[in-house]
Design a protein around this motif. Sequence first.
Motif, PDB file in Angstrom:
ATOM      1  N   GLN A   1      34.636  40.392 -16.937  1.00 33.97           N
ATOM      2  CA  GLN A   1      33.643  41.462 -16.995  1.00 33.97           C
ATOM      3  C   GLN A   1      32.243  40.892 -17.246  1.00 33.97           C
ATOM      4  O   GLN A   1      31.265  41.300 -16.606  1.00 33.97           O
ATOM      5  N   ARG A   2      32.153  39.939 -18.158  1.00 30.08           N
ATOM      6  CA  ARG A   2      30.863  39.361 -18.528  1.00 30.08           C
ATOM      7  C   ARG A   2      30.219  38.651 -17.344  1.00 30.08           C
ATOM      8  O   ARG A   2      28.989  38.704 -17.157  1.00 30.08           O
ATOM      9  N   LEU A   3      31.031  37.993 -16.516  1.00 31.20           N
ATOM     10  CA  LEU A   3      30.508  37.201 -15.409  1.00 31.20           C
ATOM     11  C   LEU A   3      30.656  37.906 -14.066  1.00 31.20           C
ATOM     12  O   LEU A   3      30.512  37.267 -13.009  1.00 31.20           O
ATOM     13  N   ASP A   4      30.913  39.193 -14.084  1.00 27.90           N
ATOM     14  CA  ASP A   4      31.021  39.967 -12.839  1.00 27.90           C
ATOM     15  C   ASP A   4      32.006  39.344 -11.851  1.00 27.90           C
ATOM     16  O   ASP A   4      31.750  39.267 -10.642  1.00 27.90           O
TER      17      ASP A   4
ATOM     18  N   SER B   1      33.712   9.909 -17.629  1.00 29.27           N
ATOM     19  CA  SER B   1      33.854  11.201 -16.953  1.00 29.27           C
ATOM     20  C   SER B   1      32.544  11.583 -16.285  1.00 29.27           C
ATOM     21  O   SER B   1      31.453  11.194 -16.720  1.00 29.27           O
ATOM     22  N   ALA B   2      32.664  12.409 -15.223  1.00 26.95           N
ATOM     23  CA  ALA B   2      31.487  12.981 -14.574  1.00 26.95           C
ATOM     24  C   ALA B   2      31.004  14.236 -15.284  1.00 26.95           C
ATOM     25  O   ALA B   2      30.030  14.851 -14.845  1.00 26.95           O
ATOM     26  N   ALA B   3      31.670  14.630 -16.363  1.00 29.04           N
ATOM     27  CA  ALA B   3      31.258  15.810 -17.119  1.00 29.04           C
ATOM     28  C   ALA B   3      29.913  15.576 -17.799  1.00 29.04           C
ATOM     29  O   ALA B   3      29.536  14.437 -18.112  1.00 29.04           O
ATOM     30  N   ARG B   4      29.199  16.653 -18.062  1.00 29.22           N
ATOM     31  CA  ARG B   4      27.933  16.580 -18.782  1.00 29.22           C
ATOM     32  C   ARG B   4      28.108  16.902 -20.260  1.00 29.22           C
ATOM     33  O   ARG B   4      27.329  16.463 -21.105  1.00 29.22           O
ATOM     34  N   TYR B   5      29.142  17.689 -20.564  1.00 28.63           N
ATOM     35  CA  TYR B   5      29.355  18.149 -21.941  1.00 28.63           C
ATOM     36  C   TYR B   5      30.805  17.883 -22.344  1.00 28.63           C
ATOM     37  O   TYR B   5      31.681  17.631 -21.507  1.00 28.63           O
ATOM     38  N   ARG B   6      31.067  17.980 -23.651  1.00 35.05           N
ATOM     39  CA  ARG B   6      32.432  17.766 -24.145  1.00 35.05           C
ATOM     40  C   ARG B   6      32.700  18.614 -25.378  1.00 35.05           C
ATOM     41  O   ARG B   6      31.804  18.812 -26.217  1.00 35.05           O
ATOM     42  N   LEU B   7      33.930  19.100 -25.476  1.00 39.41           N
ATOM     43  CA  LEU B   7      34.437  19.727 -26.687  1.00 39.41           C
ATOM     44  C   LEU B   7      35.763  19.051 -27.034  1.00 39.41           C
ATOM     45  O   LEU B   7      36.499  18.629 -26.133  1.00 39.41           O
ATOM     46  N   PRO B   8      36.101  18.945 -28.324  1.00 35.94           N
ATOM     47  CA  PRO B   8      37.209  18.070 -28.712  1.00 35.94           C
ATOM     48  C   PRO B   8      38.608  18.576 -28.398  1.00 35.94           C
ATOM     49  O   PRO B   8      39.540  17.784 -28.311  1.00 35.94           O
ATOM     50  N   ASP B   9      38.785  19.885 -28.250  1.00 34.35           N
ATOM     51  CA  ASP B   9      40.141  20.386 -28.058  1.00 34.35           C
ATOM     52  C   ASP B   9      40.114  21.809 -27.504  1.00 34.35           C
ATOM     53  O   ASP B   9      39.057  22.420 -27.344  1.00 34.35           O
ATOM     54  N   VAL B  10      41.311  22.323 -27.208  1.00 34.39           N
ATOM     55  CA  VAL B  10      41.435  23.666 -26.636  1.00 34.39           C
ATOM     56  C   VAL B  10      40.850  24.712 -27.573  1.00 34.39           C
ATOM     57  O   VAL B  10      40.115  25.611 -27.139  1.00 34.39           O
ATOM     58  N   ALA B  11      41.160  24.621 -28.863  1.00 30.74           N
ATOM     59  CA  ALA B  11      40.697  25.629 -29.813  1.00 30.74           C
ATOM     60  C   ALA B  11      39.174  25.712 -29.853  1.00 30.74           C
ATOM     61  O   ALA B  11      38.597  26.815 -29.882  1.00 30.74           O
ATOM     62  N   SER B  12      38.512  24.558 -29.846  1.00 29.11           N
ATOM     63  CA  SER B  12      37.050  24.575 -29.900  1.00 29.11           C
ATOM     64  C   SER B  12      36.462  25.140 -28.607  1.00 29.11           C
ATOM     65  O   SER B  12      35.428  25.826 -28.634  1.00 29.11           O
ATOM     66  N   PHE B  13      37.114  24.893 -27.477  1.00 29.53           N
ATOM     67  CA  PHE B  13      36.623  25.458 -26.223  1.00 29.53           C
ATOM     68  C   PHE B  13      36.781  26.974 -26.211  1.00 29.53           C
ATOM     69  O   PHE B  13      35.860  27.707 -25.824  1.00 29.53           O
ATOM     70  N   LEU B  14      37.937  27.480 -26.623  1.00 33.57           N
ATOM     71  CA  LEU B  14      38.141  28.926 -26.643  1.00 33.57           C
ATOM     72  C   LEU B  14      37.167  29.602 -27.607  1.00 33.57           C
ATOM     73  O   LEU B  14      36.665  30.700 -27.332  1.00 33.57           O
ATOM     74  N   SER B  15      36.874  28.941 -28.719  1.00 28.14           N
ATOM     75  CA  SER B  15      35.888  29.480 -29.655  1.00 28.14           C
ATOM     76  C   SER B  15      34.504  29.527 -29.023  1.00 28.14           C
ATOM     77  O   SER B  15      33.764  30.518 -29.181  1.00 28.14           O
ATOM     78  N   TRP B  16      34.144  28.475 -28.288  1.00 35.18           N
ATOM     79  CA  TRP B  16      32.841  28.461 -27.609  1.00 35.18           C
ATOM     80  C   TRP B  16      32.763  29.580 -26.575  1.00 35.18           C
ATOM     81  O   TRP B  16      31.736  30.269 -26.459  1.00 35.18           O
ATOM     82  N   LEU B  17      33.865  29.801 -25.831  1.00 36.66           N
ATOM     83  CA  LEU B  17      33.887  30.886 -24.862  1.00 36.66           C
ATOM     84  C   LEU B  17      33.664  32.248 -25.528  1.00 36.66           C
ATOM     85  O   LEU B  17      32.929  33.088 -25.017  1.00 36.66           O
ATOM     86  N   GLU B  18      34.336  32.447 -26.645  1.00 37.44           N
ATOM     87  CA  GLU B  18      34.165  33.706 -27.380  1.00 37.44           C
ATOM     88  C   GLU B  18      32.704  33.924 -27.736  1.00 37.44           C
ATOM     89  O   GLU B  18      32.165  35.040 -27.623  1.00 37.44           O
ATOM     90  N   ASN B  19      32.033  32.873 -28.138  1.00 36.71           N
ATOM     91  CA  ASN B  19      30.622  32.998 -28.519  1.00 36.71           C
ATOM     92  C   ASN B  19      29.716  33.246 -27.323  1.00 36.71           C
ATOM     93  O   ASN B  19      28.578  33.736 -27.500  1.00 36.71           O
ATOM     94  N   GLU B  20      30.198  32.927 -26.113  1.00 35.50           N
ATOM     95  CA  GLU B  20      29.404  33.169 -24.911  1.00 35.50           C
ATOM     96  C   GLU B  20      29.483  34.624 -24.443  1.00 35.50           C
ATOM     97  O   GLU B  20      28.719  35.037 -23.572  1.00 35.50           O
ATOM     98  N   LEU B  21      30.437  35.387 -24.972  1.00 33.41           N
ATOM     99  CA  LEU B  21      30.619  36.761 -24.529  1.00 33.41           C
ATOM    100  C   LEU B  21      29.636  37.701 -25.190  1.00 33.41           C
ATOM    101  O   LEU B  21      29.171  37.474 -26.284  1.00 33.41           O
TER     102      LEU B  21
END
Length: 247
Positions: free
Chosen positions: A52-55, A227-247
């Motif tokens: 919903q947030r990203l259409d 890695s070709a990545a620009r950013y990093r998070l240490p684990d699944v939990a921290s990524f899901l938390s970051w996603l929650e904060n983006e909503l």
Amino acid sequence: MAHSDLPPPPAGLLAEAGLFLDFDGTLVELAERPDAVVVGQELTGLLARLGQRLDGRVAIVSGRSIAQLDAFLGDAIVPFAVVGSHGAEIRRAGAEAMLPDRPAALVAAERAFAGRFGEDDRIVIEVKTLGVAIHYRGAPEVAQEAHAMVEAFAARDGLAVQAGKMMIELRMDGHDKGTAIATLCEAAPFAGHAPVFVGDDLTDEPGMVVAAHHGGAGILIGAMRDSAARYRLPDVASFLSWLENEL
């Protein structure tokens, strides 16, 4: 060799982006067996809010088959594009999946792998729509033999070898997660939006490269590595938390 660490993704990164998400090791924790992954209501609810947030600019991009992803995520991914089998399967939202026929060589390989390792409960032979993988997390001493078997079939039959975390896969050639992301970026709802691809494994690197090429960025989940990545998070939990904060 130590690699310079990457910063965490900034707030607002997804505001006008198209979001492409790996599954294992990114949205869910890795499990001892590929069929033991747990998907909770928290994740399916998060995915619904992201859509919903990203259409609708959300896609799941996995080495698993689309059928496997449907079994794990069900209705949660109906509104999304879904990529399976390392890019060989693509299903746009609301459309039928596009996938080639399964090569007969994969059937022969599946039988050979099962004949050699099928009696060992520590080893999982994972059959995918367009691939077959040997998971040896429970028996790391067979890694060299498993890799040799897969590489022999690949060389003989024109198939591709895909290494991952404690696994080796034989799959169709000519596709990867990067080619699939590039294809999705050509049309709505992703066209004109910088792609952000999130993954944890070596199999995700083509997606990181394509995201950067299209003006977006990759986010690496897990320990720092080249890695070709620009950013990093240490684990699944921290990524899901970051996603929650983006909503």
